[in-house]
Design an enzyme around this catalytic site. Structure first.
Site, PDB file in Angstrom:
ATOM      1  N   ASP A 701       0.698   7.083  -1.125  1.00 39.10           N
ATOM      2  CA  ASP A 701      -0.121   6.356  -0.162  1.00 39.10           C
ATOM      3  C   ASP A 701       0.391   4.921   0.013  1.00 39.10           C
ATOM      4  O   ASP A 701       0.501   4.415   1.127  1.00 39.10           O
ATOM      5  CB  ASP A 701      -1.566   6.365  -0.699  1.00 39.10           C
ATOM      6  CG  ASP A 701      -2.543   5.966   0.365  1.00 39.10           C
ATOM      7  OD1 ASP A 701      -2.549   6.631   1.419  1.00 39.10           O
ATOM      8  OD2 ASP A 701      -3.271   4.976   0.149  1.00 39.10           O
ATOM      9  N   LYS A 705       2.104   3.000   3.374  1.00 38.26           N
ATOM     10  CA  LYS A 705       1.744   1.672   3.888  1.00 38.26           C
ATOM     11  C   LYS A 705       2.980   0.786   3.953  1.00 38.26           C
ATOM     12  O   LYS A 705       3.196   0.064   4.926  1.00 38.26           O
ATOM     13  CB  LYS A 705       0.671   1.034   2.989  1.00 38.26           C
ATOM     14  CG  LYS A 705      -0.660   1.774   3.075  1.00 38.26           C
ATOM     15  CD  LYS A 705      -1.684   1.207   2.112  1.00 38.26           C
ATOM     16  CE  LYS A 705      -2.996   1.969   2.221  1.00 38.26           C
ATOM     17  NZ  LYS A 705      -3.992   1.556   1.243  1.00 38.26           N
TER      18      LYS A 705
END
Ligand code: ADP
Ligand code: ASP
Ligand code: MG
Length: 837
Positions: A701, A705
């Site tokens: 994750d 980003k």
């Protein structure tokens, strides 16, 4: 012309607007809300499906199936009774009228079954009751709501040529008789309801104006009363660039020239009766508007005003056509063959939709409805018996199963190369063109293809002229506000629904949610989903249900859902993606429907670079906006800051950040002496992790980003190029979640040592993403205790921008960066920026 007469408005309600008691109640509300004081006439269709049912009863009777015919009739009788009861029309007159009408119908059906014959006149007599009953019901419902109303039966004043089944109004005569019949009622302030579709023949008998004839009734009345406006309320958002059932990305045509509209109507665009435009006069505006969304402006048709824009305005198709060809060597140079053929067909009443003559004059073809083909062939054989006998004409040929496609637009005549583009597109769709005709006017090019290939050919031409862009997603000048489609109804989605409805309720922004999409299904209402409905949907979703299971829910992929919704005329539509999977195809579809995008979902922008660029760059190329602040720092202004820096000409060297609230929590707990396994468990209990904490600890994750930030800086690599250091020990990657948690304390000692070693160096551990133009790294680092990253505490996120101007003391953005609420707030911030723009 009397001054008062100018302020007449005619409303036509189609079958869909009169489907049941609920729909009729909406019609009444719509009329009740109109407080402009205009004199109003309503042309009413039969209740939805009634004409079809009456046709089938009539046909069954003629075929000798009296029982079937009577059963159908009784069904319709009780349906009308139910509607009247549901509307609480206790006036016995209505019930009596329904009873009497169906008693009469049964008697007629018996006669038809006895004679085994259905004359066009009798058929009209049977059909006429549909409109008469719906008018009586509607008028009574208006009265009940306190709107004074009366019915004026069209058989008393709408004169026609008397051709049963397809009568043409006698306009000059009707102008006078309609005025005489209606004006006294209008003068009394009544809303006058006129049954559509019917008129009177030469002997005073009842006739019908052809299927869909209520459209024509409306314009005939408008002409007689010199109305300023006629509105046809329909189940489509307006007149569209093509039939939306055949071309899913058809758009509403906001403004249409009357001549174009009449070509479309003539060439089978079912949205208008073929002759609707004939009575329309200068000074009267015709609107086609969605009954389901009365705010929307739909399509406006103004006589005598050519609209600008694309050379091709819209397409239509007439299905179930046959091609009749008259050919032979003897025809060459013989004058009048075409005229004779035409005359023979006209005399038998066959309607011809297209004529094309080969330049050699060797052959002439006509397209006619399949059902009329045998009659056409017989008529032509008879007309040319002699020539056939002399072998000057080789018999008459018949080809069936075809469709005529018409391409309509006033601008075509001024634009070179249109035909080439049309036929190029058709050829690419691999549809076989059987015949071509440049229409009688330059506003139309029509051609015949195999029936099965018609939808593909239509779509190809539609795409070739970019008709899916018509209106630019901003249909309707009067429409205000923003229609929202929410992709993803998980925790963030539900939080967002609450925040958006609160915005709308408090009047802070004119937004409404029109559609929700989950993994395999969706719900949609172009009028906006009510707060109550949203409430019950959220409850259902919380319990793990799917949208498709709900009333009005549909099954389909997100892409299909977006296509279905995009076919409607939405007001400044925004698609908000708060899903967690790869929604790329749905986003691309949304852009093609001219929707703006707000994303919290990282996956599509961190997917392969081509798809990610397709989303961001295609959108820009089409003038659409994409905001995705929440993909990186939830509600924190990370992307905004980055873009402002770049726009101001600063050179951004790197962005470093700790964009994971979960990891932030773990490291600040460990710094306080807690063991790793303990910290993970407590993060789980506090709801800071995904259901399986490994989804956070693996670093994917954070990598997404980082990649999104990197790509904003110009990096063109893939997720697979990002160096990711996972915090999940190798041995625990493939075990069950329980096993993982049980084994976790085995790594506590290692972590304790790492934390201590860092402290000895004057550092703390952080899980950091670092993005530059050259690449993205994600993993564990030690940072000085006094540095910005080192000072981070708890679940907060922090981002450090090192730029040409912010070199010594980098720019820092920090604050809460995780959780459904702040993510929803980030999304809402983007949404509000769009609404305000
Ligand atoms: P009503 O009887 O309610 O007045 P219709 O059912 O006769 O309305 O007309 C609407 C239908 O026409 C739609 O369901 C649509 O499928 C079809 N249609 C065909 N061509 C078009 C078009 N160009 N624009 C809109 N609708 C069209
Ligand atoms: N009820 C008729 C039909 O279904 C006429 C109309 O709806 O306009 O064709
Ligand atoms: Mg119709």
């Amino acid at each position: 012309m009397p001054a008062q007469a100018r302020s007449v408005v005619v409303h036509k309600f189609g079958g869909a607007a009169l489907a049941d008691a609920g729909a009729i109640a909406s019609v009444v509300r719509l009329l009740a809300l109109d407080r402009t004081g205009t004199r109003r006439v309503v042309a009413a269709s039969a209740l939805q499906g009634v004409t079809d049912a009456l046709v089938s009863a009539a046909t069954a009777a003629a075929a000798g199936d009296l029982d079937g015919a009577i059963a159908t009739a009784r069904e319709q009788r009780s349906r009308h009774m139910d509607v009247a009861t549901d509307l609480m029309l206790d006036a016995p007159a209505i019930a009596d009228q329904i009873e009497a009408s169906f008693e009469e119908l049964e008697a007629i059906l018996e006669r038809v079954a006895g004679a085994r014959e259905l004359s066009p006149r009798t058929r009209d007599d049977i059909l006429a009751r549909g409109e008469r009953l719906s008018s009586a019901i509607l008028s009574a419902a208006l009265e009940r709501a306190g709107i004074p109303s009366a019915v004026a039966d069209a058989q008393a004043f709408l004169h026609t040529d008397g051709r049963a089944g397809n009568a043409a109004p006698d306009l000059a005569r009707t102008d006078e008789t309609a005025r005489a019949a209606l004006e006294p009622l209008l003068d009394r302030g009544l809303v006058v309801v006129v049954p559509g579709f019917i008129g009177l023949g030469r002997d005073g008998e009842i006739v019908t104006l052809g299927r869909g004839g209520t459209d024509l009734t409306a314009t005939v009345l408008a002409r007689a009363l010199e109305a300023n406006e006629v509105t046809l309320w329909k189940d489509v958002p307006g007149c569209m660039t093509a039939d939306p059932r055949l071309v899913p990305d058809a758009r509403v045509v906001p403004l249409l020239d009357a001549r174009e509209a009449s070509e479309l109507a003539y060439y089978g665009a079912k949205v208008l009766h073929p002759r609707t435009l004939v009575p329309l006069q200068q000074g009267t505006i015709l609107r086609i508007r969605p009954f389901a969304n009365p705010e929307s402006a739909g399509t406006t048709i103004v006589p005598g005003r050519p609209a600008g824009g694309s050379p091709v305005r819209a397409l239509s198709a007439i299905l179930k056509q046959s091609l009749v060809t008259v050919q032979g060597n003897g025809m060459i140079g013989v004058p009048g063959v075409a005229a004779r053929a035409f005359g023979a067909l006209a005399a038998t009443g066959v309607s011809i939709s297209m004529i094309s003559q080969a330049s050699s004059e060797h052959s002439i073809c006509f397209t006619v409805p399949e059902t009329e083909a045998p009659r056409a062939v017989a008529a032509l054989r008879e007309a040319f018996t002699e020539e056939i006998g002399r072998h000057e004409i080789d018999d008459i040929e018949l080809l069936t199963g075809l469709a005529t496609i018409a391409v309509v637009g006033s601008g075509m005549v001024h634009t070179p190369g249109i035909a080439a583009r049309i036929f190029g597109a058709v050829a690419q769709a691999e549809a076989n063109v059987v015949a071509i005709a440049q229409g009688a006017s330059e506003r139309i090019i029509s051609f015949v293809v195999d029936g099965g290939q018609a939808p593909a050919a239509l779509r190809a031409v539609h795409a070739a002229f970019h008709l899916h862009k018509v209106g630019g997603g901003k249909v309707g000048r009067r429409a205000q506000g923003t229609d929202i489609i929410l992709l993803g109804v998980g925790r963030v989605g539900r939080e967002l629904i609450n925040q958006i409805t609160a915005l709308a309720r408090d009047g802070r922004a004119p937004v409404r949610i029109v559609g929700l999409i989950d993994k395999a299904s969706y719900v949609f209402d172009a009028r906006g989903l009510s707060q109550r409905r949203l409430g019950s949907i959220m409850l259902h979703k919380q319990k793990g249900g799917a949208l498709g299971e709900l009333r009005g829910g549909e099954w389909g992929t997100a892409r299909e859902a977006v296509d279905a919704m995009g076919a409607h005329s939405l007001i400044r539509p925004v698609l908000i993606d708060v899903a967690s999977g790869d929604t790329g195809p749905a986003l691309v579809a949304a852009i093609s429907h001219d929707m703006d995008l707000v994303l919290a979902n990282k996956v599509p922008l961190a997917g392969d670079i081509f798809s990610a660029r397709a989303i961001l760059q295609d959108a820009r190329a089409r003038g659409r906006r994409v905001l995705h602040e929440a993909t990186v720092g939830a509600g924190l202004p990370v992307i905004d800051t980055l873009q402002q820096l770049m726009a101001s000409g600063d050179r951004v060297h790197s962005v470093e950040g700790c964009p994971s609230g979960t990891m932030g929590y773990l490291f600040s707990q460990m710094a306080r002496g807690r063991s790793f396994s303990d910290a993970v468990k407590s993060a789980m209990e506090l709801g800071y992790t995904e259901p399986d904490p490994r989804d956070d600890l693996c670093g994917l994750d954070v990598a997404r980003k980082g990649l999104i930030l990197g790509r904003l800086l110009g990096y063109s690599g893939e997720l697979s190029d990002v160096a990711i250091e996972s915090l999940v020990p190798e041995s625990l990657r493939d075990v069950s979640k329980e096993e993982f948690l049980a084994q976790l304390p085995s790594v506590d000692e290692t972590w304790e040592r790492l934390v201590k070693e860092a402290r000895d160096r004057g550092e703390v551990l952080r899980y950091r993403a670092r993005a530059t133009r050259g690449g993205v790294r994600v993993g564990l680092v030690g940072v000085p205790i006094g540095s910005p990253l080192g000072s981070l505490d708890g679940t907060d996120n922090l981002f450090v921008f090192t730029t040409g101007r912010y070199r010594e003391r980098p720019l820092v953005v920090s604050g809460p960066g995780a959780g459904a609420e702040v993510t929803a707030a980030g999304v809402l911030g983007d949404l509000l920026r769009m609404v305000a723009a």
